[in-house]
Design an enzyme around this catalytic site. Structure first.
Site, PDB file in Angstrom:
ATOM      1  N   SER C  23      39.902  45.814  36.845  1.00 45.11           N
ATOM      2  CA  SER C  23      39.506  46.746  37.691  1.00 45.11           C
ATOM      3  C   SER C  23      38.111  47.428  37.363  1.00 45.11           C
ATOM      4  O   SER C  23      37.829  47.603  36.172  1.00 45.11           O
ATOM      5  CB  SER C  23      40.535  48.020  37.711  1.00 45.11           C
ATOM      6  OG  SER C  23      40.030  48.918  38.523  1.00 45.11           O
ATOM      7  N   LYS C  47      38.786  47.652  42.094  1.00 43.11           N
ATOM      8  CA  LYS C  47      38.059  48.953  41.806  1.00 43.11           C
ATOM      9  C   LYS C  47      38.894  50.185  41.855  1.00 43.11           C
ATOM     10  O   LYS C  47      39.655  50.218  42.919  1.00 43.11           O
ATOM     11  CB  LYS C  47      36.814  49.062  42.546  1.00 43.11           C
ATOM     12  CG  LYS C  47      35.836  49.954  41.901  1.00 43.11           C
ATOM     13  CD  LYS C  47      34.345  49.713  42.773  1.00 43.11           C
ATOM     14  CE  LYS C  47      33.675  50.834  42.284  1.00 43.11           C
ATOM     15  NZ  LYS C  47      33.375  51.459  41.055  1.00 43.11           N
ATOM     16  N   ASN C  71      30.050  52.563  30.397  1.00 44.75           N
ATOM     17  CA  ASN C  71      30.003  52.855  31.830  1.00 44.75           C
ATOM     18  C   ASN C  71      30.378  54.136  32.165  1.00 44.75           C
ATOM     19  O   ASN C  71      31.531  54.853  31.404  1.00 44.75           O
ATOM     20  CB  ASN C  71      30.696  51.844  32.640  1.00 44.75           C
ATOM     21  CG  ASN C  71      32.101  52.067  32.916  1.00 44.75           C
ATOM     22  OD1 ASN C  71      32.517  53.014  33.939  1.00 44.75           O
ATOM     23  ND2 ASN C  71      32.803  51.549  32.130  1.00 44.75           N
ATOM     24  N   ASN C 101      44.269  49.379  41.753  1.00 43.55           N
ATOM     25  CA  ASN C 101      44.075  50.463  40.863  1.00 43.55           C
ATOM     26  C   ASN C 101      44.016  51.533  41.474  1.00 43.55           C
ATOM     27  O   ASN C 101      42.947  52.001  42.190  1.00 43.55           O
ATOM     28  CB  ASN C 101      43.216  49.885  39.918  1.00 43.55           C
ATOM     29  CG  ASN C 101      42.353  50.870  38.784  1.00 43.55           C
ATOM     30  OD1 ASN C 101      42.003  51.832  38.910  1.00 43.55           O
ATOM     31  ND2 ASN C 101      43.010  50.428  37.627  1.00 43.55           N
ATOM     32  N   CYS C 132      40.980  56.728  32.944  1.00 40.18           N
ATOM     33  CA  CYS C 132      39.534  56.411  33.152  1.00 40.18           C
ATOM     34  C   CYS C 132      38.883  57.553  32.352  1.00 40.18           C
ATOM     35  O   CYS C 132      39.390  58.738  32.502  1.00 40.18           O
ATOM     36  CB  CYS C 132      39.063  56.641  34.468  1.00 40.18           C
ATOM     37  SG  CYS C 132      37.386  56.375  34.851  1.00 40.18           S
ATOM     38  N   GLY C 246      37.421  43.078  26.044  1.00 40.83           N
ATOM     39  CA  GLY C 246      36.181  42.186  25.429  1.00 40.83           C
ATOM     40  C   GLY C 246      36.524  40.684  25.539  1.00 40.83           C
ATOM     41  O   GLY C 246      36.078  40.071  24.795  1.00 40.83           O
ATOM     42  N   GLY C 267      37.020  41.889  32.098  1.00 40.11           N
ATOM     43  CA  GLY C 267      36.142  42.780  32.833  1.00 40.11           C
ATOM     44  C   GLY C 267      34.658  42.461  32.870  1.00 40.11           C
ATOM     45  O   GLY C 267      34.117  41.594  33.305  1.00 40.11           O
TER      46      GLY C 267
END
Ligand SMILES: Cc1cc2nc3c(=O)[nH]c(=O)nc-3n(C[C@H](O)[C@H](O)[C@H](O)COP(=O)(O)OP(=O)(O)OC[C@H]3O[C@@H](n4cnc5c(N)ncnc54)[C@H](O)[C@@H]3O)c2cc1C
Ligand SMILES: Cc1cc2nc3c(=O)[nH]c(=O)nc-3n(C[C@H](O)[C@H](O)[C@H](O)COP(=O)(O)OP(=O)(O)OC[C@H]3O[C@@H](n4cnc5c(N)ncnc54)[C@H](O)[C@@H]3O)c2cc1C
Ligand SMILES: Cc1cc2nc3c(=O)[nH]c(=O)nc-3n(C[C@H](O)[C@H](O)[C@H](O)COP(=O)(O)O)c2cc1C
Ligand SMILES: Cc1cc2nc3c(=O)[nH]c(=O)nc-3n(C[C@H](O)[C@H](O)[C@H](O)COP(=O)(O)O)c2cc1C
Ligand code: FES
Ligand code: FES
Lengths: 273, 315, 315, 273
Positions: C23, C47, C71, C101, C132, C246, C267
């Site tokens: 996502s 997203k 981010n 998501n 998040c 990762g 991602g």
């Protein structure tokens, strides 16, 4: 004295798709390196790969006036840094920290020296052979590789007056089989009275076998271990080797400080991954 | 005039400069005496010590990961008595500011270590390792529990007059809460971060790459998390903070100081470049000069948050 | 015979293969329809969506760090209604296995989103973003609190028959406890890790590099911590795990699967190489072939811990 | 069509200690690139630096048969990747993903084209000039740099028949001062009736000033923004630009998809860091 040189790459000879020799303008290191010592290398400012990697000093380079002008490394590609060392081009630079570690002891006549190398384990033996031969020690190189194309620098050793006993897995050069076979045979044939020192560098199983043969025939052996090394200076305790201490006790010692060369007898081979 | 680099870590610990060697990454300091003039460092934090000798974990003890490394040394060490006898005199002779990192399986052991080291000559402070992620007993069990952290700090506080600096683990939800507890329990300063509990698997053998299965992640990979944690703690406590985690350059030193660290420790970078120390010091001096500061202490915690919310929508 | 790549994430979610887009790193999927055949992916996690449109944070929204990136996009998004209207039909047309998501400021909002998406055509599952790190309201406040996690999952469970997959944050002391709570509350699977709360400071301006001050660290830098957490959760719960953090290569995919992930998400790597998908799939196939597995499911959680304690001292 | 080419470096011309031009064997990308489009580049397998970096396509290279053979990049050193691009050597490789983004619109006669470049902002204008000139559009380049040594490829633009208006901060070439000074003067001198399009690329403050001048004199402007880009493909939402939407509303749009070229008027310049 320990120094860090951002050494210019003078040449890169690719010997095969896996092996190459990189020559470096690191005269200060070359001038003080003893046989069996190593350097810790890294390239550039990238943080991946992060840590330096240990490499034996393969040759001490000399200029036309016979002054030490640098060193070379014999490299075998196994991962990120060795891969980078394979593709490096003259004109680029490589940071070299050294010389590090305990060298081989250079045995003198009438004792003989038998060096046993497997694959890239050849690396520390060219400088050792030079030292041994300048001491006029009777020197033999037992050298095993997968095939004829993976045995290097034979002329060079021969020109130093080193007797050669070669083996390849596929029999394409020398005897077919493992390098420990001719070693064992010659040990058996040797008279008890001949003083001899065995030096070994190569895969762990090979060194273990050589150390066992040395033990069996009561000749001292020195092996150069290739532990993973985080720092090379005794700071991280990553490179430890399980050692039988004189008192019978077991201990982890740092191979970057107390090695990489150890008496074969002192090592607890079961504890080496 | 050259900027003043000295910083104070509480009333009884003054450092020549804010740059120290991190525990476990600089041996007992003596290993590096030929590489760097030990007296030029802000301090030397020696390898974690237990009361007794420890053999540590079998190899493999480290593995490299992207911009970082895992270690599970297992606190191999010579024990406090041999340290005092064999290493401390040399450190003293070199004029090192020595901070001893201590580690126990019980609160009593921490207190006992503190008592013993209080009597030794040449110990500037104690760093309480309650955050080592790769030993079973002690260590991180105290560091992941507010009560445990309080107990260790409070007991050591009673046992010694030396400055005490609990070293916090980043493996917690709210590191600032641990900072506050440490402060309440009488810590003179705190240091953070220790390593992140992590793991790497060799896909060919299908075994963990470390003999200990898990290990601690250090190096530049963790820096942004460590900077955030230092900044959070700066807002939570009054006592000074020693910041660390992935410092590789003088810029990184400054970043930690702006985030709130009064001093920093450098670990993994010393493996990559043992000659890093004068580079960090001159880089810090240059920065202070360039920005016209007269002392290093002026930049501690001065990150400017006011401009962060660009009010674009209103304009 | 080619190994069977399909994996099941609980009784009602069967994936063609274990490799999905994570996502926030693959837009709404439609952006990549020209780059990769969406139907070849194990799934596309779109997203993060709120009920309403969100403008997100002002730039700078990302900053690169060693082997990673921070981010703080702030969940800019088109809201669930426009998603269903504008994006979902295209995803459906491409044969994508779409996982949505969802993100709310209140438990009710999560439930409302779940209800709305249950009625939409072409949603394979819901991933509950309770992790998040860079928005103020909602999100991670649920993910860092066991009660909050339970509430969100239990309420969404009541609101929908779709498979629900809470996405856990790594910014906690004991991720396995959150996994257990999610399982108890009725989750079909869990996914982890979301990003690590982190910070970077520009030393020249002395300001945070991100407008939001803090952001989430992703990319290979965090992989060893993520692998450890997946492995911990594998030992704590029965439900399947989607592992991430990762992944850059097929070797990394295998590492997560050995650690216990039934599927993985990718991602940051998609930013570095948008053509990565067929490479990961063929790399995984090669691995299974080489090790003579007949199906991908055979390697899930099979990391071999037995040999880790090299008993050197006894030998 | 979007492709990723592991392109051979053909040459690296260092123009100054900060600027260089790297030529790359990426014919497939060159063949489909329009003026103002960009590529995302990275080198090798190292994970630090991790993300690709955006670069305008500077030249479309052609072989002797006038077939497209590659592209070049005009690089200015500011950090890790641009530093690496400066030292890269022929024979090495650079991964290039492209072409990406919305191109400039190529205005046709009788309209005139005024390109305004600051520093490395020159990069997208060589291909634009070629397109404009093949359409026979009357084209001017307003080009500012710090000093004479930092204005490049002047001959090339002149040979295309581009009129040049140069400025340097120190007055060592052209007019002393900022590039917006001659622009403003010429805009003032221009008759209202002349159709004109202004194109700008350079520092944000320069583009902002150019957009304001365009607005003031009622000429349409197109600016090529240099936002930090995580992916270049619309996946990450990092590269957003605050835009005045037609309805009066404000919005963050992705400059990799909807830009990097935007009408100067549409941008909320206050929201750009
Ligand atoms: C004292 C000493 C001297 C050495 N001399 C030489 C030499 O002259 N020439 C030479 O080519 N190599 C030499 N080595 C080995 C060399 O250091 C490793 O091959 C190198 O570190 C691997 O780095 P990499 O980045 O290429 O591999 P990585 O990407 O780090 O690892 C790739 C693979 O190689 C394995 N590996 C990592 N380190 C070692 C190691 N030390 N030994 C064996 N396998 C390893 C890893 O387990 C992994 O599977 C020496 C090692 C030591 C300790
Ligand atoms: C569409 C587009 C086209 C571009 N074309 C060119 C070109 O043709 N030639 C060229 O030299 N550059 C060009 N750039 C800028 C170039 O992408 C950056 O200079 C580069 O990403 C910096 O990477 P680095 O690793 O060297 O710097 P980093 O190490 O990442 O950063 C070093 C410093 O540069 C700053 N920086 C980072 N990204 C940018 C950016 N996008 N703009 C300005 N400063 C930045 C950072 O804030 C930091 O202070 C373009 C950018 C975009 C978005
Ligand atoms: C090999 C190694 C050994 C370590 N040993 C200790 C230790 O004994 N005690 C301790 O408190 N921290 C120890 N640490 C953690 C470091 O002191 C430091 O907190 C951590 O590595 C983060 O800093 P860095 O990224 O600069 O290395 C060790 C770290 C490494 C890499
Ligand atoms: C730019 C960006 C945006 C993200 N947005 C979301 C999001 O909207 N919802 C979510 O659950 N995770 C989001 N994430 C987290 C990723 O899905 C993933 O959990 C994390 O990046 C770790 O995986 P990676 O290292 O492969 O990127 C985002 C990550 C990045 C880098
Ligand atoms: S390699 Fe660090 S102690 Fe030996
Ligand atoms: S750069 Fe990723 S969306 Fe534009």
């Amino acid at each position: 004295m320990l120094i860090d040189v951002d050494a210019l790459v003078l040449s890169n000879d690719r010997l095969s798709p896996e092996y190459n020799v990189v020559r470096l303008a690191a005269a200060e290191i070359g001038a003080s390196t003893e046989p069996g010592q190593f350097v810790m290398v890294r390239q550039g400012l990238s943080l991946d790969p992060l840590l330096r990697r240990p490499f034996s000093v393969f040759e001490i380079l000399r200029d036309d006036n016979d002054r030490v002008s640098g060193i070379s490394l014999l490299n075998k590609v196994v991962g990120a840094v060795t891969g980078m060392l394979f593709t490096i081009e003259p004109g680029q630079r490589l940071q070299c920290l050294g010389p590090l570690g305990q060298p081989f002891s250079v045995i003198k006549p009438p004792a003989r020296a038998w060096m046993v190398a497997g694959g890239v384990g050849l690396a520390p033996f060219l400088t050792l052979a030079e030292s041994l031969r300048s001491a006029s020690t009777d020197t033999t190189l037992f050298y095993g590789g997968r095939s004829a194309g993976e045995l290097y620098y034979l002329d060079k050793f021969e020109s130093l007056g080193v007797r050669m006993a070669l083996t390849t897995n596929d029999g394409s050069l020398g005897e077919a089989g493992l390098v420990t076979a001719p070693l064992k045979r010659e040990l058996q044939a040797l008279g008890e009275e001949t003083p001899l020192r065995i030096y070994a560098c190569g895969p762990t199983e090979m060194m273990r076998a050589v150390a066992a043969l040395g033990h069996q025939y009561r000749y001292p052996s020195e092996v150069s271990l290739e532990q993973v090394m985080g720092c090379g200076l005794g700071g991280c305790y990553s490179c430890v080797v399980p050692i039988h201490e004189p008192g019978g006790q077991m201990n982890f010692v740092r191979s970057c400080l107390e090695g990489p060369v150890f008496p074969g007898d002192r090592i607890n081979w079961n504890g080496i991954p | 005039m050259a900027p003043n680099l000295s910083v104070s870590l509480g009333s009884s610990l003054q450092l020549k400069n804010p740059i120290m060697a991190a525990s476990g990454c600089f041996g007992y300091g003596v290993e590096y005496a030929e590489v760097v003039e030990l007296s030029t460092l802000g301090g030397v934090v020696v390898k974690g010590l237990f009361l007794e000798e420890r053999e540590g974990h079998p190899p493999e003890r480290i593995v490299e990961t992207p911009s970082g490394m895992l270690n599970a040394i297992g606190l191999q060490g010579i024990g406090v008595h041999r340290f005092i006898q064999d290493k401390l005199p040399t450190l003293r002779a070199h004029g090192a500011t020595t901070i001893v990192n201590i580690c126990g399986s019980t609160v009593d052991e921490y207190a006992e270590l503190a008592r013993i080291l209080s009597d030794a000559d040449g110990v500037a402070a104690l760093e309480l390792n309650i955050s080592c992620p790769n030993i079973k007993e002690g260590g991180i069990t105290f560091g992941c529990d507010l009560g445990g952290t309080h107990d260790v700090v409070a007991r050591v506080r009673k046992a010694t007059a030396l400055p005490i600096i609990p070293k916090l683990t980043p493996n917690v939800t709210d590191v600032a809460a641990f900072a506050r507890v440490a402060e309440e329990a009488g810590a003179d300063a705190i240091s953070l971060v220790n390593t992140f509990l992590a793991m790497a698997i060799d896909v060919d053998t299908q075994r963990p790459k470390l003999s200990n299965i898990v290990g601690g992640l250090s190096g530049p990979a963790i820096r942004p998390i460590a900077v955030r944690m230092v900044h959070q703690c700066r807002q939570a406590v009054q006592i000074p903070i020693m910041g660390m985690g992935g410092i590789m350059t003088a810029t990184d030193v400054v970043e930690f100081m702006l985030a709130g660290a009064a001093a920093v420790q450098v670990g993994t970078a010393n493996f990559v470049d043992p000659f890093i120390w004068p580079k960090l010091l001159s880089g810090l001096t240059d920065y202070l000069d360039r920005h016209q500061y007269r002392s290093a202490e002026e930049i501690v915690g001065t990150v400017d948050l006011a401009h962060s919310d660009v009010a674009w929508i209103s304009s």
